[in-house]
Write an enzyme that holds these catalytic residues in place. Structure first.
Site, PDB file in Angstrom:
ATOM      1  N   GLY A 268      23.104  44.883  43.990  1.00 26.71           N
ATOM      2  CA  GLY A 268      23.405  44.461  42.620  1.00 26.71           C
ATOM      3  C   GLY A 268      22.888  43.058  42.324  1.00 26.71           C
ATOM      4  O   GLY A 268      22.235  42.816  41.297  1.00 26.71           O
ATOM      5  N   LYS A 269      23.188  42.122  43.219  1.00 27.85           N
ATOM      6  CA  LYS A 269      22.713  40.749  43.021  1.00 27.85           C
ATOM      7  C   LYS A 269      21.193  40.695  43.152  1.00 27.85           C
ATOM      8  O   LYS A 269      20.527  39.910  42.463  1.00 27.85           O
ATOM      9  CB  LYS A 269      23.369  39.814  44.035  1.00 27.85           C
ATOM     10  CG  LYS A 269      24.882  39.725  43.929  1.00 27.85           C
ATOM     11  CD  LYS A 269      25.445  38.766  44.962  1.00 27.85           C
ATOM     12  CE  LYS A 269      26.969  38.784  44.980  1.00 27.85           C
ATOM     13  NZ  LYS A 269      27.510  40.049  45.511  1.00 27.85           N
ATOM     14  N   ASP A 314      17.952  41.722  61.249  1.00 35.21           N
ATOM     15  CA  ASP A 314      19.077  40.808  61.339  1.00 35.21           C
ATOM     16  C   ASP A 314      18.714  39.575  60.510  1.00 35.21           C
ATOM     17  O   ASP A 314      17.654  38.986  60.690  1.00 35.21           O
ATOM     18  CB  ASP A 314      19.302  40.425  62.805  1.00 35.21           C
ATOM     19  CG  ASP A 314      20.531  39.546  63.003  1.00 35.21           C
ATOM     20  OD1 ASP A 314      20.670  38.546  62.271  1.00 35.21           O
ATOM     21  OD2 ASP A 314      21.337  39.856  63.898  1.00 35.21           O
ATOM     22  N   CYS A 385      32.631  37.182  49.183  1.00 38.45           N
ATOM     23  CA  CYS A 385      33.638  37.840  48.345  1.00 38.45           C
ATOM     24  C   CYS A 385      34.983  37.692  49.052  1.00 38.45           C
ATOM     25  O   CYS A 385      35.658  38.664  49.383  1.00 38.45           O
ATOM     26  CB  CYS A 385      33.290  39.313  48.126  1.00 38.45           C
ATOM     27  SG  CYS A 385      34.326  40.064  46.850  1.00 38.45           S
TER      28      CYS A 385
END
Length: 456
Positions: A268-269, A314, A385
């Site tokens: 989304g970002k 990674d 978050c």
């Protein structure tokens, strides 16, 4: 079987999968709703029953333990989930008591345990005899501390309550704890984004107060809007939008800049950054270690007419392979996810304090690697978050100590204030940092933490 019974069955099957096989409710529930062919109203009921039961599980377990006169660990897990679903209907919905009891008894009977139906019937009838207020008073009376009482009443593990208390106290707002816990148990409103430069906010939509590209529909199906825009309009929490925009708007963009989204899944970002890069003449690369989540990133980017290569490494190695390369890097770090408990209620029961040290080590490594991949003058946005201070202020403070004078902090608060139409009410933390912390109860967003660091 009636449509309402189908809704209960879908909710029960989702809850069982969450507890039995670590399924994610937000991914499984739509599949089961589609498989059952539920109409819109019945799908809404299944959704409310599922998320409501998972959110309030801690409170309901305390009620069940009293009504059953035994620890919930002694109850067959399949029967316990039927009881939780029944208690939710009795204490938190307008479902008729007899229907809640009878349907839950049938669900327990289908679990196949000997005596399950009779036991479930007896426990739920005991619960139905008292009001929700009576039950809250009863479970609160058994708490051994104020934090345990809050955990029982608001259905949060005690360690999460304490982490939230400390994070709010860091802003001088500890008195908002109950408001935050209440907001965590409310279903979030659907927020959408129109990707800048390639989509427009619908004229009849209500704009969000902080993101210039966020909006909420006045009605209708969000999926229809998404399909009609070919993915250039999509569902995205306003806090997530602000995290991406904090990076793209931190400093004026020079044409030709190179940007990197280091931990990009689910995308989304990344899509919002891609639209911003396209509008300002920058390029964007993305990285996501999980192949399945990398696939989601590619899918999220389909609506943006900008070529964005997506690697699957990674993040520490990906950034380490490119020293002094990028002008802007987003580190949306893996975290406890305590900021999204409204959206993923089962997460509160899956994490423990023991998860934090391992996560903070990874977060430090990712942020250190990202700083090393910046060109002089480049900016990294460190985002979690989660409001947990160890994952936010603690990580940033350690990385700043390591880099010393080579790294300065910009004010993420000032950037968000400049972006927003309304005052976002972002107090300065007591450590004096530039970190911006969003909150569900204050901003109606996930509890995103955003820090901006510039290599000098």
């Amino acid at each position: 079987m009636s449509a309402v019974a189908d809704s209960r069955r879908v909710a029960y099957d989702t809850i069982r999968a969450v507890h039995e096989s670590d399924a994610y409710a937000n991914l499984l529930l739509p599949t089961l709703i589609g498989r059952a062919g539920l109409a819109t109203a019945d799908a809404a009921l299944a959704t409310e029953l599922t998320y409501g039961t998972l959110r309030r599980q801690g409170t309901y377990d305390a009620v069940i333990a009293i009504a059953a006169d035994r620890d919930v660990a002694e109850i067959d897990p399949a029967v316990l989930d039927a009881l939780r679903l029944g208690v939710h209907q009795l204490l938190s919905t307008r479902v008729a008591s007899h229907a809640a009891v009878n349907e839950s008894v049938e669900l327990a009977r289908s679990a196949g345990s000997r005596g399950a139906a009779g036991f479930t019937n007896a426990v739920l009838r005991r619960v139905s005899r008292d009001t929700p207020g009576d039950w809250m008073t009863r479970i609160a009376a058994g708490a051994r501390s104020d934090d345990e009482k809050l955990g029982l009443l608001f259905s949060h593990p005690v360690w999460v309550v304490r982490a939230f208390r400390r994070a709010l106290a860091a802003e001088g707002r500890a008195d908002e704890l109950e408001a935050l816990l209440t907001a965590d148990n409310a279903a979030p409103r659907v927020t959408m984004v129109a990707l800048p430069g390639i989509a427009e906010v619908p004229e009849d939509a209500r704009r969000t107060p902080f993101s210039p590209f966020g909006f909420r529909l006045s009605g209708g199906d969000p999926e229809a809007v998404i399909r009609g825009s070919e993915g250039r309009t999509r569902v995205q929490d306003e806090g997530s939008q602000l995290a991406a925009l904090a990076l793209s708007r931190a400093l004026p963009v020079r044409p030709g800049e190179r940007w990197l989204d280091l931990c990009a899944g689910p995308g989304g970002k990344t899509a919002l950054l891609a639209a911003e890069a396209l509008a300002h003449g920058a390029t964007l690369e993305a990285n996501e270690i999980s192949p399945s989540r990398a696939g989601l990133v590619r899918r999220a980017l389909e609506g943006v007419p900008l070529e964005v290569p997506v690697s699957e490494e990674d993040g520490r190695e990906r950034a380490g392979e490119a020293p002094d390369t990028y002008d802007r890097i987003l580190v949306d770090a893996p975290c406890t996810g305590l900021g999204a408990l409204r959206r993923r209620p089962e997460a509160r029961w899956r994490k423990s304090p023991g998860d934090v040290p391992e996560l903070t080590e990874l977060q430090r490594d990712l942020l250190n690697a990202a700083v090393g991949a910046l060109r002089p003058g480049g900016v990294v946005a460190y985002v979690t978050c989660s409001p947990h201070l160890a994952e936010t202020a603690g990580v940033v403070a350690e990385v700043r100590r390591e880099w010393g004078a080579a790294l300065e902090e910009l004010s993420a608060r000032d950037v968000l204030i400049a972006i927003s139409d309304a005052d976002p009410d972002l107090p300065v933390p007591n450590d004096g940092s530039g970190r911006a912390q969003l909150w569900p109860h204050r901003h109606n967003t996930d509890a995103m933490s955003i820090s901006l660091l510039r290599r000098v």
